[in-house]
Design a protein around this motif. Structure first.
Motif, mmCIF file in Angstrom:
data_model
loop_
_atom_site.group_PDB
_atom_site.id
_atom_site.type_symbol
_atom_site.label_atom_id
_atom_site.label_comp_id
_atom_site.label_asym_id
_atom_site.label_seq_id
_atom_site.Cartn_x
_atom_site.Cartn_y
_atom_site.Cartn_z
ATOM 1 N N LEU A 184 -1.096 49.351 -74.220
ATOM 2 C CA LEU A 184 0.106 48.522 -74.325
ATOM 3 C C LEU A 184 0.213 47.548 -73.152
ATOM 4 O O LEU A 184 1.203 46.850 -73.005
ATOM 5 C CB LEU A 184 1.346 49.413 -74.393
ATOM 6 C CG LEU A 184 1.419 50.287 -75.654
ATOM 7 C CD1 LEU A 184 2.460 51.383 -75.498
ATOM 8 C CD2 LEU A 184 1.731 49.431 -76.884
ATOM 9 N N GLY A 185 -0.801 47.560 -72.300
ATOM 10 C CA GLY A 185 -0.862 46.566 -71.229
ATOM 11 C C GLY A 185 -0.494 47.085 -69.852
ATOM 12 O O GLY A 185 -0.509 46.324 -68.876
ATOM 13 N N ALA A 186 -0.131 48.372 -69.743
ATOM 14 C CA ALA A 186 0.331 48.888 -68.447
ATOM 15 C C ALA A 186 -0.834 49.143 -67.500
ATOM 16 O O ALA A 186 -1.888 49.604 -67.924
ATOM 17 C CB ALA A 186 1.116 50.176 -68.665
ATOM 18 N N LYS A 187 -0.592 48.844 -66.210
ATOM 19 C CA LYS A 187 -1.583 49.194 -65.187
ATOM 20 C C LYS A 187 -1.278 50.619 -64.733
ATOM 21 O O LYS A 187 -0.212 51.165 -65.007
ATOM 22 C CB LYS A 187 -1.492 48.221 -64.024
ATOM 23 C CG LYS A 187 -1.995 46.838 -64.380
ATOM 24 C CD LYS A 187 -1.886 45.911 -63.188
ATOM 25 C CE LYS A 187 -2.378 44.513 -63.583
ATOM 26 N NZ LYS A 187 -2.016 43.528 -62.594
ATOM 27 N N ALA B 72 -8.926 47.743 -70.610
ATOM 28 C CA ALA B 72 -8.158 48.009 -71.836
ATOM 29 C C ALA B 72 -6.795 47.327 -71.813
ATOM 30 O O ALA B 72 -6.335 46.820 -72.842
ATOM 31 C CB ALA B 72 -7.997 49.515 -72.018
ATOM 32 N N ASN B 73 -6.166 47.306 -70.650
ATOM 33 C CA ASN B 73 -4.796 46.761 -70.605
ATOM 34 C C ASN B 73 -4.750 45.237 -70.677
ATOM 35 O O ASN B 73 -3.680 44.651 -70.713
ATOM 36 C CB ASN B 73 -4.045 47.284 -69.372
ATOM 37 C CG ASN B 73 -4.678 46.845 -68.076
ATOM 38 O OD1 ASN B 73 -5.856 46.503 -68.045
ATOM 39 N ND2 ASN B 73 -3.914 46.829 -67.006
ATOM 40 N N GLY B 99 5.556 48.221 -74.361
ATOM 41 C CA GLY B 99 4.580 47.142 -74.173
ATOM 42 C C GLY B 99 5.266 45.812 -73.880
ATOM 43 O O GLY B 99 4.741 44.984 -73.132
ATOM 44 N N LEU B 100 6.461 45.635 -74.457
ATOM 45 C CA LEU B 100 7.200 44.386 -74.219
ATOM 46 C C LEU B 100 7.805 44.391 -72.820
ATOM 47 O O LEU B 100 7.908 43.350 -72.174
ATOM 48 C CB LEU B 100 8.312 44.241 -75.272
ATOM 49 C CG LEU B 100 7.823 44.195 -76.720
ATOM 50 C CD1 LEU B 100 8.990 44.221 -77.690
ATOM 51 C CD2 LEU B 100 6.983 42.937 -76.944
#
Lengths: 280, 356
Positions: A184-187, B72-73, B99-100
């Protein structure tokens, strides 16, 4: 009619079954009472003793009031609290990321971590501190400050905090949660703070309270390094005035109970029941 | 919408080859399933696309651009996992918003998007529930909504239904397909369930030992298996072993029976041993009166077992060709019992031949 009769017939038997299932055998009760006595009798004796030896006209809580009036009590108590909190902070900062990383990326190191974590059980505190002294003496600015105790207590608390965190991490699907957050994009820092730590709440609270209990109660090292912590003060008072010493012991009990109650209340809201159970 | 191209992917774990020069093209907006047994490399391939594994060699191109250098992120790919992956400390809404939130979207936009997506997956009324208050199927729906919230370039699903019971699985796979068609998102779906793969995919890649055995539409895979593995793995097949008698006339001898194989792909020289495959639904049975011989083109068989499957009954047969399975209408099967002698008819147009 046949159906009605059959339903009516089944009810009493199901009640009987439930009653039989809920009935506690007498022997269980006897063991329960005996176990309760083992805990209650010493505590009752402590309380009773701490309320005796009081002269006429004095409050039955005289020894408690004397202890609370003693500036040494307050200073030693706050020193121990300060050392405990520092120990918890240092332990968590060191252990949470380490255990998290070992579980996530280096699972092969878990047996090594298990072994290291039990070393403080195997090595007696006095041996440990004698071994550490030559090293600590060289850091003179630290050696004279109570913070040095925090660093030593981090080692003593290691088995308890490690076990609690280990159990907490085993109770969640760590890899899937981390990968879900990554997708989901989190580091990693956000994943650790927002996803993993909230789910380790009970484990962290449990491990922290055990750390506090260790730091509050440790006597050998504090005495050796000549810091007047709460346990050193309790021992000193106990050797001079038995009543005050016993009153202090009961105050310690109350403190520990309060800590455990907060653990229960905080952990109840958490979702990591398995970790709490193991930590207890 | 995006295209996915896997070029020569190779991945080994010690001496085990998980992927062996895997090539695959997924068109924009297409729903492709990777189908295969455990250990065939399908999940490894998906995890490489997602960025959770790295190949020893090969490329992963999304819209023609190699993404292997990205973590991946940074790949902007939605993923639904086999295990329940909702964050237990967050409500369904906050899970979808996660995610938002990472992308620093405003509170209003996050809440609006979460509501839309939860309504899309039929959980508009469960926004405030925690994962522990949701059933397995509901959790996977929220996970789907969460993966779509970031408007991913591709959607990856790793056996998302395998932990659910049969009825919910069927219901949810239709829902996954509906959502995919509605959003037109390129989707890569991993499953070991052939029925699942065949029912919802545009194309299916059947995998074995790290390679794609066959890649085609569900109908192509089911009706025209190109390898013995695909024939055996997808659906139920009867396998007959025979020797080519005439290459030109495509005649194969199986035991005492001569079979004509009109399969246009038949290309085997006389004398070659071949395997013929025929599905149970392509075999029909006729009751034989006492002592009567089967009509020409038919051969006799004895019923050995009957398995009720609802609308059809699977009949086990002992024949001169060896044991066979035939699917007959359950109404017809009422006349059958163990040891009943029947005439067996093979639909020769359904026979497929594969060289041994």
């Amino acid at each position: 009619m046949a159906e009605v009769t059959s339903v009516a017939e089944t009810r009493p038997s199901s009640h009987r079954f439930r009653r039989a299932r809920n009935r506690v055998p007498v022997w269980h009760l006897i063991w329960l009472v005996l176990a309760a006595l083992v805990f209650i009798v010493p505590i009752y004796s402590v309380v009773q003793f701490s309320l005796t030896g009081v002269q006429a006209g004095q409050s039955p809580f005289h020894w408690y009031l004397t202890v609370f009036d003693d500036p040494m009590f307050r200073s030693s108590f706050w020193l121990s609290i300060q050392i405990s909190l520092e120990t918890v902070a240092v332990s968590l900062v060191l252990m949470v990321p380490t255990v998290f990383w070992v579980h996530l990326r280096l699972p092969g190191l878990r047996p090594v971590m298990d072994l290291i974590s039990i070393l403080p059980f195997v090595v007696p505190p006095i041996v440990l501190v004698v071994g550490l002294l030559p090293f600590l003496e060289k850091i003179t600015w630290l050696f004279v400050r109570p913070e040095v105790l925090s660093l030593i207590y981090v080692i003593f608390a290691l088995p308890f905090l490690y076990r609690a965190l280990d159990a907490g991490l085993r109770a969640i699907d760590l890899r899937t949660l981390v990968e879900a957050a990554e997708s989901l994009g989190a580091k990693m820092p956000r994943t650790l703070l927002r996803v993993i730590l909230p789910n380790l709440r009970a484990a962290i609270i449990g491990g922290s309270l055990l750390t506090v209990a260790i730091a509050m109660g440790e006597y050998t090292v504090a005495s050796l390094l000549e810091f007047s912590t709460f346990s050193v003060y309790t021992y000193t008072i106990g050797t001079s005035t038995a009543y005050e010493g016993v009153a202090l012991s009961f105050i310690s009990f109350i403190f520990v109970w309060g800590a455990m109650l907060s653990l229960y209340l905080l952990g109840r809201g958490g979702r990591n029941a398995a970790a709490v159970a193991i930590t207890h | 919408m995006a295209t996915i191209e896997l070029r020569g992917l190779r991945r080994t774990f010690g001496s085990v080859v998980a992927l062996d020069n895997l090539d695959l093209d997924v068109h924009s907006g297409e729903f492709v399933s990777l189908l295969g047994p455990s250990g065939c490399g399908k999940t490894t391939a998906l995890r490489i696309v997602a960025g959770f594994e790295w190949p020893d060699a090969g490329e992963v191109l999304v819209n023609g651009r190699d993404v292997l250098g990205q973590p991946a992120n940074k790949r902007n790919m939605g993923m639904v996992f086999q295990a329940y992956s909702l964050f237990p400390n967050m409500t369904a809404q906050h899970n979808v918003e996660f995610g938002l939130r990472v992308r620093k979207e405003s509170h209003e936009k996050r809440a609006k998007r979460a509501r839309e997506l939860l309504e899309l997956v039929g959980l508009g009324t469960a926004m405030d529930r925690y994962p522990r208050q949701l059933s397995g199927g509901q959790q996977q729906r929220v996970a789907l909504a969460r993966s779509l919230a970031i408007e991913p370039s591709v959607l990856l699903l790793d056996e998302p239904l395998s932990a659910l019971d049969a009825k919910v699985r069927v219901q949810l796979r239709e829902e996954v397909r509906r959502v995919q068609l509605e959003l037109g998102i390129t989707t890569l779906y991993v499953t070991h369930d052939q029925e699942e793969a065949l029912s919802i995919s545009d194309r299916v890649a059947v995998m074995s030992d790290g390679r794609v055995e066959q890649f085609g539409t569900p109908a192509q895979i089911y009706n025209g298996p190109r390898t013995a593995f695909v024939a055996n793995f997808v659906g139920t097949m009867n396998r007959l072993e025979g020797t080519v008698v005439s290459s030109e006339d495509r005649v194969v001898r199986c035991g005492p029976v001569m079979l004509s194989v009109p399969d246009p792909t038949f290309n085997h020289p006389a004398g070659e041993t071949v395997e013929l495959f025929v599905r149970p639904e392509d075999i029909s049975l006729e009751l034989l009166s006492n002592g009567n011989k089967p009509a020409p083109g038919l051969f006799d068989g004895r019923v050995t077992s009957l398995t009720f499957l609802g609308p059809v009954t699977r009949v086990g047969l002992a024949t001169d060709l060896g044991p066979l399975l035939a699917d007959v209408s359950s109404a017809v099967a009422l006349d059958l019992a163990a040891d009943t002698v029947v005439a067996v008819r093979l639909d020769s147009t359904a026979l497929r031949s594969i060289a041994r």
